[in-house]
Design a protein around this motif. Structure first.
Motif, PDB file in Angstrom:
ATOM      1  N   GLY A  66       0.820  -1.210   0.000  1.00  0.00           N
ATOM      2  CA  GLY A  66       0.000   0.000   0.000  1.00  0.00           C
ATOM      3  C   GLY A  66       0.851   1.255   0.000  1.00  0.00           C
ATOM      4  N   LYS A  67       1.910   1.247   0.795  1.00  0.00           N
ATOM      5  CA  LYS A  67       2.818   2.404   0.845  1.00  0.00           C
ATOM      6  C   LYS A  67       3.519   2.604  -0.498  1.00  0.00           C
ATOM      7  CE  LYS A  67       4.066   2.541   5.748  1.00  0.00           C
ATOM      8  NZ  LYS A  67       5.212   2.468   6.665  1.00  0.00           N
ATOM      9  N   ALA A  68       3.989   1.518  -1.109  1.00  0.00           N
ATOM     10  CA  ALA A  68       4.691   1.616  -2.394  1.00  0.00           C
ATOM     11  C   ALA A  68       3.755   2.141  -3.481  1.00  0.00           C
ATOM     12  CB  ALA A  68       5.266   0.255  -2.790  1.00  0.00           C
ATOM     13  N   LEU A  69       2.552   1.613  -3.519  1.00  0.00           N
ATOM     14  CA  LEU A  69       1.592   2.058  -4.528  1.00  0.00           C
ATOM     15  C   LEU A  69       1.231   3.523  -4.328  1.00  0.00           C
ATOM     16  CD1 LEU A  69      -0.636  -1.130  -4.575  1.00  0.00           C
ATOM     17  CD2 LEU A  69       0.866  -0.344  -6.425  1.00  0.00           C
ATOM     18  N   SER A  70       1.052   3.913  -3.087  1.00  0.00           N
ATOM     19  CA  SER A  70       0.753   5.305  -2.784  1.00  0.00           C
ATOM     20  C   SER A  70       1.904   6.207  -3.220  1.00  0.00           C
ATOM     21  CB  SER A  70       0.479   5.465  -1.285  1.00  0.00           C
ATOM     22  OG  SER A  70       0.229   6.813  -0.967  1.00  0.00           O
ATOM     23  N   ALA A  71       3.122   5.804  -2.921  1.00  0.00           N
ATOM     24  CA  ALA A  71       4.301   6.584  -3.305  1.00  0.00           C
ATOM     25  C   ALA A  71       4.442   6.683  -4.818  1.00  0.00           C
ATOM     26  CB  ALA A  71       5.561   5.961  -2.706  1.00  0.00           C
ATOM     27  N   ASN A  72       3.911   5.690  -5.521  1.00  0.00           N
ATOM     28  CA  ASN A  72       3.989   5.670  -6.978  1.00  0.00           C
ATOM     29  C   ASN A  72       2.796   6.389  -7.623  1.00  0.00           C
ATOM     30  OD1 ASN A  72       5.618   4.836  -9.192  1.00  0.00           O
ATOM     31  ND2 ASN A  72       4.083   3.291  -9.701  1.00  0.00           N
ATOM     32  N   GLY A  73       1.931   6.953  -6.800  1.00  0.00           N
ATOM     33  CA  GLY A  73       0.776   7.676  -7.328  1.00  0.00           C
ATOM     34  C   GLY A  73      -0.383   6.793  -7.739  1.00  0.00           C
ATOM     35  N   THR A  75      -3.172   5.587  -6.390  1.00  0.00           N
ATOM     36  CA  THR A  75      -4.032   5.739  -5.225  1.00  0.00           C
ATOM     37  C   THR A  75      -5.083   4.643  -5.118  1.00  0.00           C
ATOM     38  OG1 THR A  75      -3.676   8.118  -5.313  1.00  0.00           O
ATOM     39  CG2 THR A  75      -5.528   7.352  -4.005  1.00  0.00           C
ATOM     40  N   ALA A  76      -5.787   4.356  -6.192  1.00  0.00           N
ATOM     41  CA  ALA A  76      -6.841   3.335  -6.138  1.00  0.00           C
ATOM     42  C   ALA A  76      -6.264   1.964  -5.771  1.00  0.00           C
ATOM     43  CB  ALA A  76      -7.585   3.263  -7.468  1.00  0.00           C
ATOM     44  N   ALA A  77      -5.126   1.634  -6.340  1.00  0.00           N
ATOM     45  CA  ALA A  77      -4.479   0.353  -6.023  1.00  0.00           C
ATOM     46  C   ALA A  77      -3.993   0.342  -4.580  1.00  0.00           C
ATOM     47  CB  ALA A  77      -3.322   0.093  -6.979  1.00  0.00           C
ATOM     48  N   ALA A  78      -3.510   1.480  -4.081  1.00  0.00           N
ATOM     49  CA  ALA A  78      -3.067   1.569  -2.686  1.00  0.00           C
ATOM     50  C   ALA A  78      -4.247   1.368  -1.745  1.00  0.00           C
ATOM     51  CB  ALA A  78      -2.397   2.909  -2.417  1.00  0.00           C
ATOM     52  N   VAL A  79      -5.379   1.982  -2.061  1.00  0.00           N
ATOM     53  CA  VAL A  79      -6.594   1.799  -1.249  1.00  0.00           C
ATOM     54  C   VAL A  79      -6.971   0.322  -1.208  1.00  0.00           C
ATOM     55  CG1 VAL A  79      -9.095   2.234  -1.184  1.00  0.00           C
ATOM     56  CG2 VAL A  79      -7.500   4.139  -1.543  1.00  0.00           C
ATOM     57  N   SER A  91      -8.046 -10.984  10.222  1.00  0.00           N
ATOM     58  CA  SER A  91      -8.356 -12.421  10.256  1.00  0.00           C
ATOM     59  C   SER A  91      -7.258 -13.241  10.924  1.00  0.00           C
ATOM     60  CB  SER A  91      -8.634 -12.945   8.850  1.00  0.00           C
ATOM     61  OG  SER A  91      -7.443 -13.017   8.098  1.00  0.00           O
ATOM     62  N   HIS A  92      -6.040 -12.695  10.966  1.00  0.00           N
ATOM     63  CA  HIS A  92      -4.922 -13.400  11.601  1.00  0.00           C
ATOM     64  C   HIS A  92      -4.585 -12.855  12.985  1.00  0.00           C
ATOM     65  CE1 HIS A  92      -4.313 -14.714   7.425  1.00  0.00           C
ATOM     66  NE2 HIS A  92      -3.880 -15.814   7.999  1.00  0.00           N
ATOM     67  N   GLY A  93      -5.416 -11.947  13.480  1.00  0.00           N
ATOM     68  CA  GLY A  93      -5.199 -11.404  14.814  1.00  0.00           C
ATOM     69  C   GLY A  93      -4.060 -10.406  14.900  1.00  0.00           C
ATOM     70  N   ASP A  94      -3.625  -9.895  13.766  1.00  0.00           N
ATOM     71  CA  ASP A  94      -2.537  -8.921  13.734  1.00  0.00           C
ATOM     72  C   ASP A  94      -3.147  -7.523  13.865  1.00  0.00           C
ATOM     73  OD1 ASP A  94      -0.170  -7.579  13.414  1.00  0.00           O
ATOM     74  OD2 ASP A  94       0.344  -8.504  11.484  1.00  0.00           O
ATOM     75  N   ILE A  95      -3.603  -7.230  15.061  1.00  0.00           N
ATOM     76  CA  ILE A  95      -4.366  -6.011  15.323  1.00  0.00           C
ATOM     77  C   ILE A  95      -3.534  -4.757  15.077  1.00  0.00           C
ATOM     78  CG2 ILE A  95      -5.710  -4.760  17.068  1.00  0.00           C
ATOM     79  CD1 ILE A  95      -6.885  -7.479  15.998  1.00  0.00           C
ATOM     80  N   GLN A  96      -2.269  -4.763  15.461  1.00  0.00           N
ATOM     81  CA  GLN A  96      -1.419  -3.582  15.266  1.00  0.00           C
ATOM     82  C   GLN A  96      -1.286  -3.249  13.786  1.00  0.00           C
ATOM     83  OE1 GLN A  96      -0.383  -1.410  17.489  1.00  0.00           O
ATOM     84  NE2 GLN A  96       0.511  -0.166  15.866  1.00  0.00           N
ATOM     85  N   ALA A  97      -1.037  -4.243  12.953  1.00  0.00           N
ATOM     86  CA  ALA A  97      -0.913  -3.994  11.510  1.00  0.00           C
ATOM     87  C   ALA A  97      -2.230  -3.481  10.944  1.00  0.00           C
ATOM     88  CB  ALA A  97      -0.482  -5.262  10.787  1.00  0.00           C
ATOM     89  N   ALA A  98      -3.339  -4.038  11.394  1.00  0.00           N
ATOM     90  CA  ALA A  98      -4.650  -3.577  10.926  1.00  0.00           C
ATOM     91  C   ALA A  98      -4.863  -2.114  11.308  1.00  0.00           C
ATOM     92  CB  ALA A  98      -5.761  -4.453  11.495  1.00  0.00           C
ATOM     93  N   LYS A  99      -4.499  -1.753  12.535  1.00  0.00           N
ATOM     94  CA  LYS A  99      -4.638  -0.356  12.970  1.00  0.00           C
ATOM     95  C   LYS A  99      -3.774   0.571  12.129  1.00  0.00           C
ATOM     96  CE  LYS A  99      -5.832  -1.135  17.805  1.00  0.00           C
ATOM     97  NZ  LYS A  99      -5.395  -0.969  19.206  1.00  0.00           N
ATOM     98  N   GLU A 100      -2.528   0.178  11.894  1.00  0.00           N
ATOM     99  CA  GLU A 100      -1.622   1.011  11.099  1.00  0.00           C
ATOM    100  C   GLU A 100      -2.162   1.212   9.686  1.00  0.00           C
ATOM    101  OE1 GLU A 100       2.304  -0.665  11.232  1.00  0.00           O
ATOM    102  OE2 GLU A 100       2.386  -0.554  13.415  1.00  0.00           O
ATOM    103  N   MET A 101      -2.631   0.137   9.060  1.00  0.00           N
ATOM    104  CA  MET A 101      -3.159   0.256   7.704  1.00  0.00           C
ATOM    105  C   MET A 101      -4.443   1.078   7.679  1.00  0.00           C
ATOM    106  SD  MET A 101      -2.276  -3.339   5.797  1.00  0.00           S
ATOM    107  CE  MET A 101      -2.343  -4.470   7.197  1.00  0.00           C
ATOM    108  N   VAL A 103      -5.033   3.641   9.589  1.00  0.00           N
ATOM    109  CA  VAL A 103      -4.566   5.033   9.639  1.00  0.00           C
ATOM    110  C   VAL A 103      -4.044   5.455   8.264  1.00  0.00           C
ATOM    111  CG1 VAL A 103      -2.806   6.570  10.615  1.00  0.00           C
ATOM    112  CG2 VAL A 103      -4.083   5.019  12.107  1.00  0.00           C
ATOM    113  N   PHE A 104      -3.231   4.619   7.620  1.00  0.00           N
ATOM    114  CA  PHE A 104      -2.706   4.948   6.294  1.00  0.00           C
ATOM    115  C   PHE A 104      -3.847   5.136   5.290  1.00  0.00           C
ATOM    116  CE2 PHE A 104       1.228   2.307   7.500  1.00  0.00           C
ATOM    117  CZ  PHE A 104       1.877   3.410   8.008  1.00  0.00           C
ATOM    118  N   LEU A 105      -4.842   4.252   5.366  1.00  0.00           N
ATOM    119  CA  LEU A 105      -5.987   4.323   4.458  1.00  0.00           C
ATOM    120  C   LEU A 105      -6.778   5.609   4.689  1.00  0.00           C
ATOM    121  CD1 LEU A 105      -7.701   2.975   2.297  1.00  0.00           C
ATOM    122  CD2 LEU A 105      -8.840   1.678   4.110  1.00  0.00           C
ATOM    123  N   ARG A 106      -7.002   5.946   5.934  1.00  0.00           N
ATOM    124  CA  ARG A 106      -7.733   7.170   6.271  1.00  0.00           C
ATOM    125  C   ARG A 106      -6.984   8.399   5.739  1.00  0.00           C
ATOM    126  NH1 ARG A 106      -7.923   7.032  11.894  1.00  0.00           N
ATOM    127  NH2 ARG A 106      -9.366   5.305  11.651  1.00  0.00           N
TER     128      ARG A 106
END
Length: 115
Positions: A66-73, A75-79, A91-101, A103-106
């Motif tokens: 998501g970060k790479a796609l966003s940096a490359n402009g 946007t739709a693919a990053a979303v 789904s894998h219980g990786d709550i911290q990663a879900a929270k970070e993403m 925030v990035f998505l917002r």
């Protein structure tokens, strides 16, 4: 830009491992990370997509894609990458990663209203 001049020693070392015994999702993720740090977002996204093709459950790879796609402009693919990544992380219980993403998505949607 001559990509040979911008190759870090890490990229050179990691690319020598491609198609060898240590090739896999983690190597492709590491290459994506290094290419992104070197300012080559499109090349990073390619390696991150390869990583996710091998291990679609890797929350960190979704986040970095998501970060790479966003940096490359791209946007739709990053979303889409962040959205998919949030689903995978949750789904894998990786709550911290879900929270970070989340925030990035917002931020991405705030900064690009059409996203």
């Amino acid at each position: 830009m001559d990509s040979e001049q911008t190759l870090s020693p890490n990229i050179t070392r990691l690319e020598k491992l491609l198609d060898g015994a240590h090739d896999g999702a983690l190597l492709r993720y590491a290459l994506g990370n290094e290419w992104l740090k070197a300012g080559h977002a499109a090349k990073a996204a390619d390696y991150l997509r390869q990583s996710l093709a091998l291990d679609p459950s890797a929350s960190a790879a979704w986040k970095l894609l998501g970060k790479a796609l966003s940096a490359n402009g791209e946007t739709a693919a990053a979303v889409e990458a962040f959205t998919q990544g949030i689903t995978v992380a949750t789904s894998h219980g990786d709550i911290q990663a879900a929270k970070e993403m989340t925030v990035f998505l917002r931020r991405l949607r705030r900064d690009t209203p059409l996203a």
